[in-house]
Every structure is written in C-alpha cells, then in structure tokens.
Design a protein around this motif. Structure first.
Motif, PDB file in Angstrom:
ATOM      1  N   ALA A 176      34.529  35.770  29.849  1.00  0.00           N
ATOM      2  CA  ALA A 176      33.095  35.505  29.948  1.00  0.00           C
ATOM      3  C   ALA A 176      32.577  35.781  31.353  1.00  0.00           C
ATOM      4  N   PHE A 177      33.353  35.396  32.370  1.00  0.00           N
ATOM      5  CA  PHE A 177      32.927  35.650  33.746  1.00  0.00           C
ATOM      6  C   PHE A 177      33.037  37.126  34.097  1.00  0.00           C
ATOM      7  N   ALA A 178      34.059  37.804  33.601  1.00  0.00           N
ATOM      8  CA  ALA A 178      34.186  39.236  33.863  1.00  0.00           C
ATOM      9  C   ALA A 178      32.982  39.982  33.304  1.00  0.00           C
ATOM     10  N   ALA A 179      32.527  39.589  32.115  1.00  0.00           N
ATOM     11  CA  ALA A 179      31.355  40.226  31.521  1.00  0.00           C
ATOM     12  C   ALA A 179      30.092  39.894  32.308  1.00  0.00           C
ATOM     13  N   ALA A 180      29.923  38.634  32.679  1.00  0.00           N
ATOM     14  CA  ALA A 180      28.715  38.219  33.388  1.00  0.00           C
ATOM     15  C   ALA A 180      28.639  38.819  34.789  1.00  0.00           C
ATOM     16  N   LEU A 181      29.797  39.015  35.410  1.00  0.00           N
ATOM     17  CA  LEU A 181      29.846  39.588  36.766  1.00  0.00           C
ATOM     18  C   LEU A 181      29.955  41.110  36.755  1.00  0.00           C
ATOM     19  N   ASP A 182      30.222  41.695  35.578  1.00  0.00           N
ATOM     20  CA  ASP A 182      30.557  43.120  35.473  1.00  0.00           C
ATOM     21  C   ASP A 182      31.685  43.425  36.453  1.00  0.00           C
ATOM     22  N   ALA A 183      32.818  42.753  36.235  1.00  0.00           N
ATOM     23  CA  ALA A 183      33.909  42.767  37.210  1.00  0.00           C
ATOM     24  C   ALA A 183      35.193  43.320  36.608  1.00  0.00           C
ATOM     25  N   ASP A 184      35.981  43.972  37.454  1.00  0.00           N
ATOM     26  CA  ASP A 184      37.351  44.332  37.117  1.00  0.00           C
ATOM     27  C   ASP A 184      38.250  43.123  37.386  1.00  0.00           C
ATOM     28  N   VAL A 185      39.260  42.937  36.535  1.00  0.00           N
ATOM     29  CA  VAL A 185      40.104  41.748  36.619  1.00  0.00           C
ATOM     30  C   VAL A 185      41.554  42.141  36.863  1.00  0.00           C
ATOM     31  N   THR A 186      42.182  41.497  37.831  1.00  0.00           N
ATOM     32  CA  THR A 186      43.626  41.580  38.017  1.00  0.00           C
ATOM     33  C   THR A 186      44.171  40.161  38.002  1.00  0.00           C
ATOM     34  N   VAL A 187      45.444  40.023  37.657  1.00  0.00           N
ATOM     35  CA  VAL A 187      46.016  38.687  37.506  1.00  0.00           C
ATOM     36  C   VAL A 187      47.424  38.643  38.074  1.00  0.00           C
ATOM     37  N   ALA A 188      47.766  37.514  38.636  1.00  0.00           N
ATOM     38  CA  ALA A 188      49.133  37.265  39.107  1.00  0.00           C
ATOM     39  C   ALA A 188      49.567  35.895  38.607  1.00  0.00           C
ATOM     40  N   GLU A 189      50.870  35.743  38.371  1.00  0.00           N
ATOM     41  CA  GLU A 189      51.417  34.462  37.937  1.00  0.00           C
ATOM     42  C   GLU A 189      52.429  33.944  38.947  1.00  0.00           C
ATOM     43  N   SER A 190      52.493  32.624  39.043  1.00  0.00           N
ATOM     44  CA  SER A 190      53.496  31.975  39.862  1.00  0.00           C
ATOM     45  C   SER A 190      53.907  30.689  39.147  1.00  0.00           C
ATOM     46  N   ARG A 191      54.756  29.916  39.777  1.00  0.00           N
ATOM     47  CA  ARG A 191      55.218  28.684  39.152  1.00  0.00           C
ATOM     48  C   ARG A 191      55.304  27.569  40.190  1.00  0.00           C
ATOM     49  N   ILE A 192      55.174  26.368  39.680  1.00  0.00           N
ATOM     50  CA  ILE A 192      55.273  25.189  40.531  1.00  0.00           C
ATOM     51  C   ILE A 192      55.798  24.044  39.674  1.00  0.00           C
ATOM     52  N   VAL A 193      56.504  23.111  40.278  1.00  0.00           N
ATOM     53  CA  VAL A 193      57.001  21.943  39.571  1.00  0.00           C
ATOM     54  C   VAL A 193      56.453  20.699  40.256  1.00  0.00           C
ATOM     55  N   GLN A 194      55.821  19.837  39.478  1.00  0.00           N
ATOM     56  CA  GLN A 194      55.324  18.571  40.008  1.00  0.00           C
ATOM     57  C   GLN A 194      56.343  17.480  39.706  1.00  0.00           C
ATOM     58  N   ARG A 195      56.757  16.770  40.733  1.00  0.00           N
ATOM     59  CA  ARG A 195      57.752  15.707  40.580  1.00  0.00           C
ATOM     60  C   ARG A 195      57.092  14.355  40.798  1.00  0.00           C
ATOM     61  N   SER A 196      57.346  13.424  39.881  1.00  0.00           N
ATOM     62  CA  SER A 196      56.722  12.102  39.971  1.00  0.00           C
ATOM     63  C   SER A 196      57.596  11.088  39.263  1.00  0.00           C
ATOM     64  N   THR A 197      57.355   9.815  39.524  1.00  0.00           N
ATOM     65  CA  THR A 197      58.021   8.780  38.749  1.00  0.00           C
ATOM     66  C   THR A 197      57.418   8.769  37.339  1.00  0.00           C
ATOM     67  N   PRO A 198      58.118   8.175  36.374  1.00  0.00           N
ATOM     68  CA  PRO A 198      57.535   8.103  35.031  1.00  0.00           C
ATOM     69  C   PRO A 198      56.154   7.453  35.005  1.00  0.00           C
ATOM     70  N   GLU A 199      55.942   6.387  35.777  1.00  0.00           N
ATOM     71  CA  GLU A 199      54.630   5.737  35.758  1.00  0.00           C
ATOM     72  C   GLU A 199      53.565   6.588  36.448  1.00  0.00           C
ATOM     73  N   GLU A 200      53.949   7.287  37.517  1.00  0.00           N
ATOM     74  CA  GLU A 200      53.005   8.211  38.139  1.00  0.00           C
ATOM     75  C   GLU A 200      52.634   9.333  37.181  1.00  0.00           C
ATOM     76  N   PHE A 201      53.622   9.809  36.435  1.00  0.00           N
ATOM     77  CA  PHE A 201      53.363  10.841  35.440  1.00  0.00           C
ATOM     78  C   PHE A 201      52.320  10.361  34.436  1.00  0.00           C
ATOM     79  N   VAL A 202      52.503   9.177  33.901  1.00  0.00           N
ATOM     80  CA  VAL A 202      51.534   8.646  32.936  1.00  0.00           C
ATOM     81  C   VAL A 202      50.183   8.440  33.599  1.00  0.00           C
ATOM     82  N   ALA A 203      50.176   7.864  34.795  1.00  0.00           N
ATOM     83  CA  ALA A 203      48.907   7.590  35.484  1.00  0.00           C
ATOM     84  C   ALA A 203      48.138   8.863  35.795  1.00  0.00           C
TER      85      ALA A 203
END
Length: 256
Positions: A176-203
């Motif tokens: 939708a934004f590419a159409a509204a901006l009349d833009a060419d799109v490129t994409v990159a992927e990466s990864r990340i891991v979030q570490r937390s206690t079980p209660e922090e995870f729920v919170a």
C-alpha cells in the motif's frame, strides 16, 4: 469506521499504548543493527537525518543513534515519548501522527517506522512522508516477526493470531505504501533473539494493543494461556530464560 476505513476498535487500539509506556520500554525487543543500517543507508554508509515515525519509547531510535544518525522522533503518545526522552535526551521529539507530521518540508533524509506502519493511513501518510523527505530520500518500514519455525513459537503465534485478527499483513502494508509513494522496494532480513524470564515474557504481551484494550477478565484469561504455554511446552518448560526468536524484515522504499 475510523480513518481510512479502519474500525473504531482499531483506532482505539492505536491510541492505547500510553497506558503501558513504561512496560513497553522495558519489555519489547530491540532491532538488529544490520537490518536498520540497510533500511536507513541503502548500502551507502554514512550518517543521515532520520525521522523515526511512531517512535514509541525509542526502541528503534536507540539503534539509529548508536549507528551515528541524527534522529527526530515523532509519536502520538506523550507518555511514550517521555520514556524515549528519558533514555535519549539528545533526540528531538514531537507529538504528532504519520498523517500530520510536525516537521518542516524537506527536513530529513529518511523516514523510518519500526513496528508502526500498520497503524498509518497510507495515502495521507505517504503525502506527508514525501513532503518531509529531501530529494533522493527514502522510507524504511521495519518489523520484528516471531520466527514460527520454532515449534513452541508456532503455538504462540496461533494464540496471538486468534486474538489479533484485525492486524494487516506487513507485506500488504508495504504494498500500500509502495503504491501511494510510487516507490521501488528492496528488502533485507535479519534475526534477533529476545531473552526474558517466563514472567517477563508474559508481561511483555500486556504492552500489545489488543491486550491493553481487553476487559480485565479477557486479559487474565489470555495471559493465563501464555503462562500455561511456557510452563508446559517442551521448548520452554522448566527454563529460567525464555528465548523468543524473531525474523526482522526491513523494507526500503525509494520514491521515483
């Protein structure tokens, strides 16, 4: 219906984050530096003047600042921006929206939105983005998405999707934004891991708009499901640290 054909409930969710600003700052994941560098620099290293739109508590702002960029942070929630200002006192902040950006014409090299563009109304937001961008500028839309290749995360994703069905797919938002901006799109992927206690995870899920806007009974039942998942699934039970993997997709939109 709300703006841009969105439901009133969706608009309520968009305005809900201030109620969980402190939790949001402490419990949401950051972004991988390589994905952010691609989104902002487009393969040409160097400092940029960047508008962080829907900046929230500054999770993306911090990565931008660490990358040497000058940042202007805009968000509709004063409570969220107050958290950002406490963490990054050198960053310019302003209350505003994607559809009415409180920034002068041709003021920034890049407009970025981390975990936010699905809240924007594409046509008026794209008009504003074009206005504030300098010649040759770009728009960068970044999302962390849970990596469902991990079996317990696939179960988690099913729970969340059942409660959050109104959220659009990120690729639809980009299109939708590419159409509204009349833009060419490129994409990159990466990864990340979030570490937390079980209660922090729920919170951490108490900072999600669909949970913030639940009734107390609905919220208690939903959080109870999350506690049961981490307590019983073979991928998480008995562990002091929950490791939640994300795939980060960084889309760079270059208006023609």
């Amino acid at each position: 219906m709300g703006a841009g054909g969105r439901s009133a409930a969706w608009d309520e969710r968009a305005r809900s984050f201030g109620a969980a600003a402190a939790q949001y700052a402490g419990l949401r994941p950051t972004y991988p530096a390589d994905a952010v560098a691609f989104a902002v620099e487009g393969g040409v290293p160097g400092p940029r003047r960047v508008l962080d739109l829907g900046a929230g508590t500054g999770l993306l702002t911090g990565v931008l600042v660490a990358g040497g960029h000058e940042v202007v942070a805009v968000d509709p929630s004063p409570e969220m921006l107050a958290q950002l200002a406490d963490r990054f006192p050198g960053v310019t902040t302003a209350v505003g929206s994607a559809e009415t950006i409180p920034v002068p014409d041709a003021a920034v090299d890049v407009v970025v939105a981390g975990q936010a563009a699905h809240w924007f109304d594409p046509v008026p937001a794209a008009t504003e983005m074009r206005r504030v961008l300098r010649s040759g500028g770009a728009v960068a839309l970044v999302w962390n998405q849970r990596d469902v290749r991990e079996p317990w995360v696939a179960v988690l994703d099913d729970l969340l999707t059942a409660e959050n069905s109104e959220r659009p797919d990120d690729r639809q938002v980009v299109a939708a934004f590419a159409a509204a901006l009349d833009a060419d799109v490129t994409v990159a992927e990466s990864r990340i891991v979030q570490r937390s206690t079980p209660e922090e995870f729920v919170a951490s899920f108490e900072t999600r708009s669909f949970v913030i806007t639940m009734t107390e009974r609905q919220r208690a039942e939903f959080l109870g499901q999350l506690r049961a998942l981490v307590a019983t699934h073979p991928g998480t039970r008995g562990r002091d640290v929950v490791e939640l993997p994300y795939v980060t997709s960084a889309y760079r939109l270059a208006p023609r």
